[in-house]
Design an enzyme around this catalytic site. Structure first.
Site, PDB file in Angstrom:
ATOM      1  N   SER A 153      18.894  19.523 -26.702  1.00 30.12           N
ATOM      2  CA  SER A 153      19.551  19.286 -27.987  1.00 30.12           C
ATOM      3  C   SER A 153      18.828  18.171 -28.720  1.00 30.12           C
ATOM      4  O   SER A 153      18.293  17.238 -28.095  1.00 30.12           O
ATOM      5  CB  SER A 153      21.012  18.891 -27.765  1.00 30.12           C
ATOM      6  OG  SER A 153      21.601  18.449 -28.980  1.00 30.12           O
ATOM      7  N   TYR A 166      27.615  14.830 -23.487  1.00 30.08           N
ATOM      8  CA  TYR A 166      26.828  16.030 -23.758  1.00 30.08           C
ATOM      9  C   TYR A 166      25.341  15.701 -23.866  1.00 30.08           C
ATOM     10  O   TYR A 166      24.496  16.346 -23.224  1.00 30.08           O
ATOM     11  CB  TYR A 166      27.335  16.663 -25.050  1.00 30.08           C
ATOM     12  CG  TYR A 166      26.497  17.809 -25.569  1.00 30.08           C
ATOM     13  CD1 TYR A 166      26.587  19.069 -24.992  1.00 30.08           C
ATOM     14  CD2 TYR A 166      25.632  17.631 -26.651  1.00 30.08           C
ATOM     15  CE1 TYR A 166      25.826  20.129 -25.474  1.00 30.08           C
ATOM     16  CE2 TYR A 166      24.872  18.679 -27.140  1.00 30.08           C
ATOM     17  CZ  TYR A 166      24.969  19.921 -26.551  1.00 30.08           C
ATOM     18  OH  TYR A 166      24.211  20.962 -27.039  1.00 30.08           O
TER      19      TYR A 166
END
Length: 261
Positions: A153, A166
């Site tokens: 990400s 995350y």
């Protein structure tokens, strides 16, 4: 002097894409299918969506199989690998596939002070542990000279409040992928990381897609002036798996349109 042309046909390429019943995984599957790749896709809860993707791939003239997989449950991976082995034999008369795309996962948005141990474990198990041990179990089923693409990400580079757990798991994928590239290099297997920025999907409750104020805010921070659509990421994934990218390995490629440069 005459020469005899080889009658051997090119081997059909097969990709396994986790979490491909929707979003980025679905887009990746369709982009690969358009370029002649057959696919095995996985889903967790979206069986009907997965069936639709299989139908879409078949409409493009390619073969597709959907298998259920929970990437957060490592104990299931040995059984899943056997399902893949059986699917390869039944549908392609093959023992190995060519591409593995570790895409499946989800996120949470919780402040550091409010993140629970259960939420943290879910992120680690789903993203980092899942990528590590699923790849490990599938290694015998990946052909020498194949390619692995792990999904990270943009949040592993830039920061926004609420994504500590995350992004930490995704940052682990960045490191893990370099080790995979080193250890699998002798087999000619390349391993890279694709790190999307904000994409208009249902991730995070669809905030980037549905919250116009947030979308405009992110677009203003992005060099290309907008947030991504799923096909932006699917096309990038296909490009990293196909064509002349075989000499790229151990690299993190961010597909964020130039967010927060």
């Amino acid at each position: 002097m005459t020469t005899t042309a080889s009658t051997e046909l090119p081997r059909q390429r097969i990709a396994l894409i986790t979490g491909a019943n929707r979003g980025l995984g679905r887009s990746t599957a369709l982009h690969l299918a358009r370029q002649g790749v057959d696919v095995i896709i996985t889903y967790l809860n979206g069986a009907a969506q997965a069936a639709d993707v299989v139908a879409d791939v078949q409409a493009l003239g390619r073969r597709a199989v959907a298998l259920r997989l929970d990437v957060g449950t490592a104990a299931s991976f040995a059984g899943f690998a056997e399902q893949v082995r059986s699917a390869l034999a039944a549908n392609w008369q093959r023992q190995q596939l060519d591409f593995l795309v570790n895409n499946a996962g989800g996120g949470i948005n919780a402040a550091l002070a409010d993140t629970t141990e259960e939420q943290f474990d879910l992120m680690i198990n789903t993203h980092l542990k899942g990528t590590f041990f699923l790849t490990q179990k599938l290694l015998p089923l990946i052909a020498d000279g194949g390619r692995i693409l792990n999904t990270s990400s943009g949040l592993a580079r830039f920061t926004f409040p609420g994504y500590a757990a995350y992004a930490s798991a995704k940052g682990g994928i960045d490191v893990l992928s370099r080790y995979m590239a080193l250890e699998l290099g002798p087999r000619g297997i390349s391993v890279n990381v694709l790190a999307p920025g904000p994409v208009e999907t249902d991730f995070g409750g669809g905030a980037v897609r549905d919250d116009s104020a947030l979308n405009q805010q992110l677009a203003a921070m992005t060099a290309l002036g907008r947030t991504a659509m799923p096909d932006d990421i699917g096309a990038t994934a296909a490009a990293l798996l196909l064509g002349g990218s075989g000499w790229i390995t151990g690299q993190r490629i961010e597909a964020s349109g130039g967010l927060l440069l």
